[in-house]
Design a protein around this motif. Structure first.
Motif, PDB file in Angstrom:
ATOM      1  N   ALA A   1      -8.825 -47.911 -39.620  1.00 18.08           N
ATOM      2  CA  ALA A   1      -8.087 -47.705 -38.376  1.00 18.08           C
ATOM      3  C   ALA A   1      -6.766 -48.462 -38.413  1.00 18.08           C
ATOM      4  N   SER A   2      -6.189 -48.578 -39.604  1.00 21.72           N
ATOM      5  CA  SER A   2      -4.981 -49.391 -39.783  1.00 21.72           C
ATOM      6  C   SER A   2      -3.786 -48.868 -38.981  1.00 21.72           C
ATOM      7  N   ALA A   3      -3.797 -47.590 -38.596  1.00 19.99           N
ATOM      8  CA  ALA A   3      -2.688 -47.036 -37.815  1.00 19.99           C
ATOM      9  C   ALA A   3      -2.885 -47.219 -36.311  1.00 19.99           C
ATOM     10  N   VAL A   4      -4.024 -47.737 -35.905  1.00 15.54           N
ATOM     11  CA  VAL A   4      -4.301 -47.933 -34.482  1.00 15.54           C
ATOM     12  C   VAL A   4      -3.649 -49.218 -33.990  1.00 15.54           C
ATOM     13  N   ARG A   5      -3.060 -49.177 -32.809  1.00 20.93           N
ATOM     14  CA  ARG A   5      -2.409 -50.345 -32.232  1.00 20.93           C
ATOM     15  C   ARG A   5      -3.226 -50.987 -31.113  1.00 20.93           C
ATOM     16  N   GLU A   6      -3.936 -50.169 -30.353  1.00 16.27           N
ATOM     17  CA  GLU A   6      -4.695 -50.703 -29.227  1.00 16.27           C
ATOM     18  C   GLU A   6      -5.831 -49.773 -28.832  1.00 16.27           C
TER      19      GLU A   6
END
Length: 220
Positions: free
Chosen positions: A136-141
């Motif tokens: 989920a490295s592209a997830v920010r929040e």
């Protein structure tokens, strides 16, 4: 690992108040991490039949929303109920369809005294198996809306190389009115987004029935 000591109170004593101190929260988080691992192992050993699994997942249709490219959810990703019952506690939790107009999930059950820390709620596994890692490295929040019976809720994000790593935590005070909850996930030392394992939302505090509902859950 040091476990919280059970509360030893006579039967006439008032209910144990909700957890408030950060030191206690961290202790509870470590305990919950261990207990969730136990639940994951139990689920992996005694996996339900396909038909039963499909029925159990029916209420969570379209609840987990992700932006394109943020995270590829495994087809086996699912929400499930969780409680201290997985380690011999007496608390209960069940997963039900929510009553909101948008896709939602309701957690209902009862907190029962008996262990040093008791809980009941929901957990979301983004991978194919409970506690399996997902990139989920592209997830920010993480965002979702929640309403409940006034209990304290603990939001936990489990990640890392091992299933026993300490989770990131955030406390939420539920109210009868729906409120938005935002939990930053990126750039934190206590979250490894390349290996996101489980997200849990659990009711804690004094013994008694609990109920809360979440909707518009999003990893963005």
């Amino acid at each position: 690992m040091n476990h919280p000591s059970p509360n030893r109170r006579p039967s006439s004593s008032p209910p144990v108040p909700p957890v408030t101190s950060r030191a206690t929260l961290l202790s509870v988080a470590v305990l919950l991490a261990t207990l969730c691992v136990a639940a994951a192992l139990a689920a992996a050993v005694a996996a339900p039949a396909p038909a039963a699994t499909a029925a159990a997942r029916a209420p969570d249709a379209n609840l987990a929303v992700v932006r394109p490219g943020a995270i590829a959810l495994d087809p086996g990703a699912r929400w499930s109920a969780t409680s201290d019952g997985v380690v011999g506690g007496k608390s209960t939790a069940r997963l039900e369809p929510g009553k909101s107009a948008t896709p939602s999930l309701a957690a209902k059950g009862e907190i029962v005294a008996g262990l040093g820390q008791t809980w009941g709620g929901l957990m979301f596994d983004p991978g194919s198996l409970p506690m399996s890692a997902a990139d989920a490295s592209a997830v920010r929040e993480m965002r979702f809306r929640v309403r409940g019976d006034g209990r304290s809720l603990m939001v936990l994000a489990f990640s890392g190389a091992g299933t026993g790593d300490k989770p990131a935590i955030q406390m939420v005070q539920s109210t009868a009115q729906s409120q938005q909850v935002s939990m930053p996930l990126a750039g934190r030392a206590d979250i490894d987004l390349k290996r996101l394992r489980t997200i849990a939302v659990s009711a804690i505090g004094a013994p008694g029935p609990f109920e809360f509902e979440i909707e518009s859950f999003e990893l963005r």
